[in-house]
Design a protein around this motif. Structure first.
Motif, PDB file in Angstrom:
ATOM      1  N   ILE A 126       0.849  -1.196   0.000  1.00 31.39           N
ATOM      2  CA  ILE A 126       0.000   0.000   0.000  1.00 31.39           C
ATOM      3  C   ILE A 126       0.889   1.252   0.000  1.00 31.39           C
ATOM      4  CG2 ILE A 126      -1.626   1.348   1.392  1.00 31.39           C
ATOM      5  CD1 ILE A 126      -2.881  -1.296   2.282  1.00 31.39           C
ATOM      6  N   GLY A 127       0.627   2.119  -0.950  1.00 29.77           N
ATOM      7  CA  GLY A 127       1.436   3.324  -1.123  1.00 29.77           C
ATOM      8  C   GLY A 127       2.535   3.162  -2.147  1.00 29.77           C
ATOM      9  N   GLN A 128       2.815   1.926  -2.545  1.00 31.83           N
ATOM     10  CA  GLN A 128       3.848   1.647  -3.541  1.00 31.83           C
ATOM     11  C   GLN A 128       3.273   1.528  -4.952  1.00 31.83           C
ATOM     12  OE1 GLN A 128       7.195   1.272  -2.724  1.00 31.83           O
ATOM     13  NE2 GLN A 128       6.664   1.802  -0.614  1.00 31.83           N
TER      14      GLN A 128
ATOM     15  N   ALA B  37     -17.949  -2.865   9.309  1.00 32.60           N
ATOM     16  CA  ALA B  37     -18.001  -1.471   8.875  1.00 32.60           C
ATOM     17  C   ALA B  37     -17.613  -0.515   9.996  1.00 32.60           C
ATOM     18  CB  ALA B  37     -19.398  -1.140   8.353  1.00 32.60           C
ATOM     19  N   ASP B  38     -17.989  -0.825  11.230  1.00 33.11           N
ATOM     20  CA  ASP B  38     -17.661   0.061  12.355  1.00 33.11           C
ATOM     21  C   ASP B  38     -16.161   0.123  12.599  1.00 33.11           C
ATOM     22  OD1 ASP B  38     -20.349   0.591  12.778  1.00 33.11           O
ATOM     23  OD2 ASP B  38     -20.594  -1.005  14.262  1.00 33.11           O
ATOM     24  N   SER B  39     -15.460  -0.965  12.247  1.00 29.77           N
ATOM     25  CA  SER B  39     -14.011  -1.008  12.496  1.00 29.77           C
ATOM     26  C   SER B  39     -13.218  -0.158  11.507  1.00 29.77           C
ATOM     27  CB  SER B  39     -13.506  -2.454  12.449  1.00 29.77           C
ATOM     28  OG  SER B  39     -13.489  -2.959  11.123  1.00 29.77           O
ATOM     29  N   LEU B  40     -13.880   0.380  10.480  1.00 31.71           N
ATOM     30  CA  LEU B  40     -13.191   1.250   9.528  1.00 31.71           C
ATOM     31  C   LEU B  40     -12.828   2.594  10.156  1.00 31.71           C
ATOM     32  CD1 LEU B  40     -15.333   0.613   6.309  1.00 31.71           C
ATOM     33  CD2 LEU B  40     -13.086  -0.345   6.848  1.00 31.71           C
ATOM     34  N   GLU B  41     -13.564   2.962  11.204  1.00 33.89           N
ATOM     35  CA  GLU B  41     -13.286   4.221  11.880  1.00 33.89           C
ATOM     36  C   GLU B  41     -11.885   4.187  12.490  1.00 33.89           C
ATOM     37  OE1 GLU B  41     -15.229   7.137  15.314  1.00 33.89           O
ATOM     38  OE2 GLU B  41     -16.251   5.291  14.705  1.00 33.89           O
ATOM     39  N   GLY B  42     -11.135   5.225  12.230  1.00 36.38           N
ATOM     40  CA  GLY B  42      -9.768   5.290  12.727  1.00 36.38           C
ATOM     41  C   GLY B  42      -8.740   4.728  11.764  1.00 36.38           C
ATOM     42  N   THR B  43      -9.217   4.132  10.645  1.00 35.03           N
ATOM     43  CA  THR B  43      -8.308   3.664   9.594  1.00 35.03           C
ATOM     44  C   THR B  43      -8.294   4.696   8.469  1.00 35.03           C
ATOM     45  OG1 THR B  43      -9.928   2.474   8.227  1.00 35.03           O
ATOM     46  CG2 THR B  43      -9.044   1.315  10.153  1.00 35.03           C
ATOM     47  N   ASP B  44      -7.527   4.423   7.436  1.00 34.19           N
ATOM     48  CA  ASP B  44      -7.501   5.296   6.262  1.00 34.19           C
ATOM     49  C   ASP B  44      -8.456   4.805   5.183  1.00 34.19           C
ATOM     50  OD1 ASP B  44      -5.585   7.167   7.190  1.00 34.19           O
ATOM     51  OD2 ASP B  44      -3.979   5.737   6.771  1.00 34.19           O
ATOM     52  N   LEU B  45      -9.416   3.980   5.572  1.00 38.69           N
ATOM     53  CA  LEU B  45     -10.387   3.442   4.626  1.00 38.69           C
ATOM     54  C   LEU B  45     -11.762   4.066   4.851  1.00 38.69           C
ATOM     55  CD1 LEU B  45      -9.539  -0.382   4.774  1.00 38.69           C
ATOM     56  CD2 LEU B  45      -8.750   1.283   3.073  1.00 38.69           C
ATOM     57  N   VAL B  46     -12.504   4.216   3.750  1.00 44.87           N
ATOM     58  CA  VAL B  46     -13.904   4.630   3.829  1.00 44.87           C
ATOM     59  C   VAL B  46     -14.737   3.606   3.061  1.00 44.87           C
ATOM     60  CG1 VAL B  46     -13.435   7.083   4.083  1.00 44.87           C
ATOM     61  CG2 VAL B  46     -13.660   6.115   1.788  1.00 44.87           C
ATOM     62  N   MET B  47     -15.959   3.388   3.533  1.00 48.14           N
ATOM     63  CA  MET B  47     -16.848   2.448   2.855  1.00 48.14           C
ATOM     64  C   MET B  47     -17.426   3.096   1.606  1.00 48.14           C
ATOM     65  SD  MET B  47     -19.906   0.054   4.405  1.00 48.14           S
ATOM     66  CE  MET B  47     -20.939   1.409   4.990  1.00 48.14           C
ATOM     67  N   THR B  48     -17.326   2.404   0.480  1.00 48.08           N
ATOM     68  CA  THR B  48     -17.835   2.924  -0.792  1.00 48.08           C
ATOM     69  C   THR B  48     -19.068   2.184  -1.287  1.00 48.08           C
ATOM     70  OG1 THR B  48     -16.347   1.439  -2.012  1.00 48.08           O
ATOM     71  CG2 THR B  48     -15.541   3.672  -1.520  1.00 48.08           C
TER      72      THR B  48
ATOM     73  N   LYS C 204      -5.782   7.978   1.139  1.00 48.21           N
ATOM     74  CA  LYS C 204      -4.491   8.587   0.801  1.00 48.21           C
ATOM     75  C   LYS C 204      -3.841   7.976  -0.437  1.00 48.21           C
ATOM     76  CE  LYS C 204      -3.413   9.681   5.644  1.00 48.21           C
ATOM     77  NZ  LYS C 204      -2.461   9.451   6.763  1.00 48.21           N
ATOM     78  N   TYR C 205      -4.069   6.689  -0.653  1.00 48.68           N
ATOM     79  CA  TYR C 205      -3.374   5.978  -1.722  1.00 48.68           C
ATOM     80  C   TYR C 205      -4.373   5.364  -2.707  1.00 48.68           C
ATOM     81  CZ  TYR C 205       0.506   6.382   1.554  1.00 48.68           C
ATOM     82  OH  TYR C 205       1.459   6.880   2.404  1.00 48.68           O
ATOM     83  N   PRO C 206      -3.902   5.030  -3.927  1.00 48.36           N
ATOM     84  CA  PRO C 206      -4.791   4.445  -4.957  1.00 48.36           C
ATOM     85  C   PRO C 206      -5.080   2.970  -4.672  1.00 48.36           C
ATOM     86  CG  PRO C 206      -2.565   4.636  -5.809  1.00 48.36           C
ATOM     87  CD  PRO C 206      -2.552   5.300  -4.451  1.00 48.36           C
ATOM     88  N   VAL C 207      -5.936   2.733  -3.709  1.00 55.30           N
ATOM     89  CA  VAL C 207      -6.282   1.385  -3.269  1.00 55.30           C
ATOM     90  C   VAL C 207      -7.794   1.316  -3.074  1.00 55.30           C
ATOM     91  CG1 VAL C 207      -6.033  -0.337  -1.436  1.00 55.30           C
ATOM     92  CG2 VAL C 207      -4.065   1.084  -2.095  1.00 55.30           C
TER      93      VAL C 207
END
Length: 361
Positions: free
Chosen positions: A237-239, A295-306, A322-325
């Motif tokens: 991730i980020g690479q 879904a609740d565990s996404l809070e505090g990560t750099d992920l958002v639910m789409t 932040k990254y293209p993932v």
């Protein structure tokens, strides 16, 4: 020939046997698709599972040479209401019965699949086994209750050596956790130069191919059973741009600090509605998974639910802020299933193109 289907709750269902007599303990799951039994049976994500089709008539269009999703099958059994022994389709090469015999898949028909499905919906998926009619049922039930779930399904179905599917477009490394051939087809149709690597390939090896993108495929079992892959994804991730499907979606989420959990009876079928939270449009999707991202565990990560399932509101897609993932829980390659979501492969290729332009700017 009479055959039994025995469940770990002690229930026994008597029907007729077909296919192989290679009886193995498996997780009994149901699939609501009306068509696509060949693609389902050859999907490596069903490794260790006994598949029950809720649609009653199965086998009516036979088996053909084109619709395989893997070279070898990994399913442990097939349960149907009505088995069609005389297929009618110009592409067909053999009957479903002959296919199951050749692939070592035991089958049973003539059982009440509606009643068994209701039992699974009420109690959750259960371990089960098929047996001959004269088997000791009490001994089988005791064995089922003592049996341990599998934890090595990805190791069983992933390719053991890397191989290429050459093309002239963007180079994509595919991490094979039990890859459906349709994923390879979709990438190839978009000109991708593909290198397929085993599930436990490290980040250094993957990056040595100088990929423009990495695809994380579908696969069987609990995503926490492959911690090596989670660590590899965390390093990637980020690479490089990354696109995950099904198990790949769960692994991306775990790599970013989210959690997964086991669903009561899973999502399996070609009729699951999912809303794209980015613009509100709804797609009918093909799904096959027993675990989901919390879904609740996404809070505090750099992920958002789409993406979100409309039936139970579970997480069906995430993107990195932040990254293209990005990743999807459902199967955009379909097969079997509707084609509503195939455009997500275009999004992946476009993401790769945009990232290359940024680097060259």
């Amino acid at each position: 020939m009479d055959r039994l289907l025995v469940l770990e709750d002690g229930s026994v269902w008597k029907g007729k046997g077909f296919g192989s007599d290679n009886f193995r303990v498996g997780e009994l799951v149901f699939n609501t698709s009306m068509t696509g039994y060949q693609e389902i049976l050859t999907d490596n994500s069903y490794c260790g599972q006994i598949i029950m089709m809720t649609y009653p008539l199965i086998g009516n269009y036979g088996i053909n040479r084109d619709d395989w999703e893997s070279i070898e099958t990994a399913a442990f059994g097939l349960v149907v209401k009505d088995l069609c022994e005389n297929y009618s389709n110009w592409r067909a090469d053999e009957t479903l019965d002959a296919f199951c015999k050749s692939q070592g898949i035991p089958g049973i028909y003539g059982v009440d699949t509606r009643a068994i499905t209701r039992r699974i919906r009420d109690k959750g998926t259960m371990r089960a086994i098929m047996a001959n009619a004269d088997a000791n049922v009490d001994a089988l039930v005791a064995m089922l209750r003592q049996s341990e779930p599998l934890h090595d399904q990805v190791r069983r179905v992933s390719s053991t050596k890397l191989y290429s599917v050459p093309n002239r477009g963007p180079k994509v490394v595919v991490m094979d956790f039990g890859c459906k051939l349709s994923i390879i087809r979709e990438l190839s149709e978009r000109g991708c130069d593909i290198v397929v690597v085993p599930w436990n390939t490290d980040a250094k090896t993957i990056l040595s191919f100088r990929p423009d993108g990495v695809m994380l495929t579908n696969g069987p079992g609990d995503p926490t059973d492959v911690p090596e892959a989670i660590e590899t994804i965390r390093s990637l991730i980020g690479q490089v741009p990354i696109f995950g499907i099904c198990l790949g979606h769960q692994l991306i989420s775990l790599a970013c600090g989210a959690k997964t959990y086991k669903l009561k009876f899973g999502h399996r079928g070609g009729n699951h509605p999912v809303v794209d939270l980015r613009d509100g449009h709804v797609e009918i999707t093909s799904q096959n998974h027993g675990y989901a991202v919390d879904a609740d565990s996404l809070e505090g990560t750099d992920l958002v639910m789409t993406h979100q399932a409309l039936n139970d509101k579970s997480c069906e897609g995430v993107a990195h802020t932040k990254y293209p993932v990005f990743s999807l829980q459902f199967h955009p390659e379909a097969n079997a299933g509707p084609n509503d979501s195939k455009g997500m492969f275009n999004e992946f290729v476009e993401l790769i193109k945009n990232e290359k332009e940024k680097k060259n700017a």
